[in-house]
Design an enzyme around this catalytic site. Structure first.
Site, PDB file in Angstrom:
ATOM      1  N   LYS A 264      28.637   2.095  37.688  1.00  9.18           N
ATOM      2  CA  LYS A 264      29.318   2.289  36.091  1.00  9.18           C
ATOM      3  C   LYS A 264      28.814   3.241  36.143  1.00  9.18           C
ATOM      4  O   LYS A 264      27.795   4.413  36.544  1.00  9.18           O
ATOM      5  CB  LYS A 264      28.089   1.235  35.722  1.00  9.18           C
ATOM      6  CG  LYS A 264      28.857   0.114  35.839  1.00  9.18           C
ATOM      7  CD  LYS A 264      28.051  -1.243  34.950  1.00  9.18           C
ATOM      8  CE  LYS A 264      28.552  -2.650  35.705  1.00  9.18           C
ATOM      9  NZ  LYS A 264      30.136  -3.143  34.757  1.00  9.18           N
ATOM     10  N   ARG A 338      32.901 -12.821  39.722  1.00  5.81           N
ATOM     11  CA  ARG A 338      33.583 -13.672  40.482  1.00  5.81           C
ATOM     12  C   ARG A 338      33.793 -13.650  41.811  1.00  5.81           C
ATOM     13  O   ARG A 338      34.156 -14.828  42.241  1.00  5.81           O
ATOM     14  CB  ARG A 338      35.679 -12.216  39.744  1.00  5.81           C
ATOM     15  CG  ARG A 338      36.275 -11.692  40.485  1.00  5.81           C
ATOM     16  CD  ARG A 338      37.360 -11.121  39.652  1.00  5.81           C
ATOM     17  NE  ARG A 338      36.699 -10.872  38.719  1.00  5.81           N
ATOM     18  CZ  ARG A 338      37.058  -9.625  37.864  1.00  5.81           C
ATOM     19  NH1 ARG A 338      38.575 -10.402  37.770  1.00  5.81           N
ATOM     20  NH2 ARG A 338      36.364  -9.326  36.313  1.00  5.81           N
TER      21      ARG A 338
HETATM   22  N1  BES Z   1      29.076  -7.182  35.106  1.00  9.03           N
HETATM   23  C1  BES Z   1      29.582  -6.782  34.470  1.00  9.03           C
HETATM   24  C2  BES Z   1      30.562  -7.058  32.949  1.00  9.03           C
HETATM   25  C3  BES Z   1      29.732  -6.876  31.600  1.00  9.03           C
HETATM   26  C4  BES Z   1      30.189  -5.256  31.217  1.00  9.03           C
HETATM   27  C5  BES Z   1      28.890  -7.598  30.815  1.00  9.03           C
HETATM   28  C6  BES Z   1      29.398  -4.949  30.539  1.00  9.03           C
HETATM   29  C7  BES Z   1      28.534  -6.814  29.819  1.00  9.03           C
HETATM   30  C8  BES Z   1      29.062  -5.534  29.263  1.00  9.03           C
HETATM   31  C9  BES Z   1      30.777  -6.886  35.729  1.00  9.03           C
HETATM   32  O1  BES Z   1      30.452  -7.403  36.903  1.00  9.03           O
HETATM   33  C10 BES Z   1      31.672  -5.751  35.492  1.00  9.03           C
HETATM   34  O2  BES Z   1      31.190  -4.873  35.860  1.00  9.03           O
HETATM   35  N2  BES Z   1      33.251  -6.183  34.912  1.00  9.03           N
HETATM   36  C11 BES Z   1      34.240  -5.294  35.273  1.00  9.03           C
HETATM   37  C12 BES Z   1      35.205  -6.161  35.689  1.00  9.03           C
HETATM   38  C13 BES Z   1      36.411  -4.774  35.757  1.00  9.03           C
HETATM   39  C14 BES Z   1      36.600  -4.011  36.077  1.00  9.03           C
HETATM   40  C15 BES Z   1      37.504  -5.713  36.036  1.00  9.03           C
HETATM   41  C16 BES Z   1      33.891  -4.665  33.575  1.00  9.03           C
HETATM   42  O3  BES Z   1      34.095  -5.480  32.691  1.00  9.03           O
HETATM   43  O4  BES Z   1      34.003  -3.351  33.738  1.00  9.03           O
HETATM   44 MN    MN Z   2      30.293  -5.302  38.020  1.00 11.29          MN
END
Ligand code: BES
Ligand code: MN
Ligand code: ZN
Length: 479
Positions: A264, A338
């Site tokens: 990230k 997931r």
């Molecule tokens: N924990 C995150 C989701 C999230 C992101 C919650 C920002 C709150 C704020 C999750 O694990 C994630 O990183 N999801 C990705 C999925 C994508 C890679 C398909 C996302 O939402 O960017």
């Molecule tokens: Mn994630």
């Protein structure tokens, strides 16, 4: 903080603060109070100090010899659940001031039971502080029932509200605890201490070796690169006196989500300590269930892992086999929620559940769809979706359903495995489609709480949602 209920006559009340919710047309009981206070309420309305409109407020010092403060809060007839919660919260924050040690809250017959639940819940919620330096000195709140409003109903409602409020605060506290302390092991210890304190809860912790034996390679692939061992926390709350199929709650607990090799960006990454709020909400519910002694059977499953990059991290393109036998191509290691949920959802089968609800901070995309107000819901059962939507409305902790149509599901195709872990533009829906592949054997709903589990900015912190929704849902299932 102590909550008591009484039928003390207005003439007998001696208090630091008396809270009265009313519109500008006083009903019979409020008129009686007004008369007793020499018409001060009428005067405040006439002089324009208090409008009686929703969420207006006014404090009258020395309303009488015995009433140091009269706190008026506007409550119009026919206002919405959300408004009514807001104005109760306003009354609550008004009495949580450092100079108020005892307060009285007037309950007239316009109150519905759920509103009384909100009073104690709001007071506990507003009084919470992570650093433990709350400024309130309130030690006792007396809920004063006027007329024949049933005293015992008020007591029951207050206690239920307290249970939910404390469950929310437990959820928030775990969410707020930094990831160097709040690890999967820490959450497992917390679960064990809850079952030590409550005989109706049994906790079992599945360690990595046991999960490997069960074939939970999808779950394990996420924690692979972490120095912290992964855990599957299994909590069984047995409250029903009869044999009853349990409701299974599955809460995502990624104690920190760096994204893994699909790292990230740095900005705001600290907020990924909140990526365990789904799991924390299950712990909050377990605690609230025992306190409220709901006669129901509930299983809480909390897959707890830390998502890190390292030499043995999962790489984009890796293929792993889940417990269900379905193979998954991991195209993005940041879509990890997931991957832990799918194995926990397969494990849920062994409890022969009536319903399964998973709770997860799963996608940033849900914030784009619904903002920070509403939890996203996806479900393979219209019956369950409708129950949850209704419980959201009545608890003020709302959800909105998104579709699980096959056009979305098709976007998860992989050339190298049964399923890819990302796909398509509608990220919240495709994540739901991914999970739906593992939930064919029971009625299931998925709650995406990425927008609702915490607040960013100046008031950064976990909200305790969706504990109120889940408690409302479980209470609706008591038979
Ligand atoms: N924990 C995150 C989701 C999230 C992101 C919650 C920002 C709150 C704020 C999750 O694990 C994630 O990183 N999801 C990705 C999925 C994508 C890679 C398909 C996302 O939402 O960017
Ligand atoms: Mn994630
Ligand atoms: Zn995550």
């Amino acid at each position: 903080m102590k909550f008591v209920t009484s039928q003390t006559k207005i003439e007998k009340i001696k208090t630091d603060a008396l809270v009265v919710l009313t519109s500008k047309t006083l009903n019979k009981s409020i008129k009686h109070i007004d008369k007793n206070l020499n018409g001060v309420i009428t005067k405040m309305i006439q002089d324009g100090d208090f409008s009686g409109k929703n969420i207006s407020t006014c404090v009258v010092r020395n309303a009488s010899k015995n009433i140091k403060r009269l706190i008026l809060v506007g409550k119009e007839e026919g206002s919405s659940v959300q408004d009514r919660i807001k104005l109760i919260e306003l009354g609550a924050s008004n009495i949580l001031k450092s100079y108020i040690t005892n307060a009285h809250w007037v309950i007239d017959d316009t109150y519905e039971a759920w509103e009384i639940e909100i009073i104690s819940r709001s007071i506990l919620k507003i009084n919470y502080s992570f650093k433990g330096n709350s400024k309130s000195s309130l030690s006792k709140l007396d809920l004063v029932c006027l007329n024949d409003y049933s005293l015992s109903n008020t007591e029951t409602s207050t206690q239920y509200g307290e249970a939910v409020g404390r469950g929310m605060n437990l959820c928030r506290h775990l969410g707020n605890t930094p990831a160097n302390i709040c690890t999967p092991t820490f959450l497992a210890e917390k679960a064990k201490s809850l079952s030590d304190e409550n005989t109706c809860i049994k906790t079992t912790i599945l360690e990595e070796s046991e999960m490997r034996d069960l074939g939970m390679l999808s779950l394990l692939s996420v924690g692979n690169a972490s120095a912290q061992p992964s855990k599957l926390i299994v909590m069984e709350y047995n409250g029903s006196k009869t044999m009853q199929q349990p409701i299974v709650l599955v809460g995502k607990a990624v104690t920190f989500d760096t994204g893994g090799i699909s790292l990230k960006p740095g900005r705001g990454m600290d907020e990924m300590k909140f990526d365990m709020c789904g799991g924390a909400s299950v712990l909050g519910v377990m605690s609230a269930l025992s306190e409220a002694a709901l006669e129901i059977n509930v299983v809480g499953l909390i897959p707890a892992v830390e998502n890190m990059p390292s030499g043995n991290a999962t790489k984009p393109g890796d293929v792993i086999k889940s417990m269900s036998g379905i193979t998954i191509e991991i195209l993005n290691t940041d879509a990890e929620g997931r991957l832990i949920l799918c194995d926990a959802l397969t494990y849920a089968n062994r409890f022969k559940p009536k319903y399964v609800v998973d709770i997860a901070t799963l996608t940033g995309a849900v914030i784009g769809a619904l903002g920070k107000f509403t939890t996203g819901m996806l479900s393979n059962s219209e019956e369950l979706a409708e129950i949850l939507a209704n419980c959201g409305n009545s608890s003020g902790d709302r959800v909105w359903q998104l579709p699980l149509w096959k056009e979305y599901d098709e976007q998860l195709k992989s050339n190298f495995a049964d399923l890819a872990n990302i796909g398509g533009e509608a990220g919240t829906i495709t994540a739901g489609c991914f999970l739906s592949r593992f939930t064919k054997d029971y009625k299931w709903a998925h709650l995406d709480i990425a927008g609702t589990a915490w607040i960013s900015g100046k008031n950064k912190g976990a909200t305790g949602r969706p504990v109120p929704l889940l408690m409302e849902f479980l209470r609706s299932q008591v038979n």
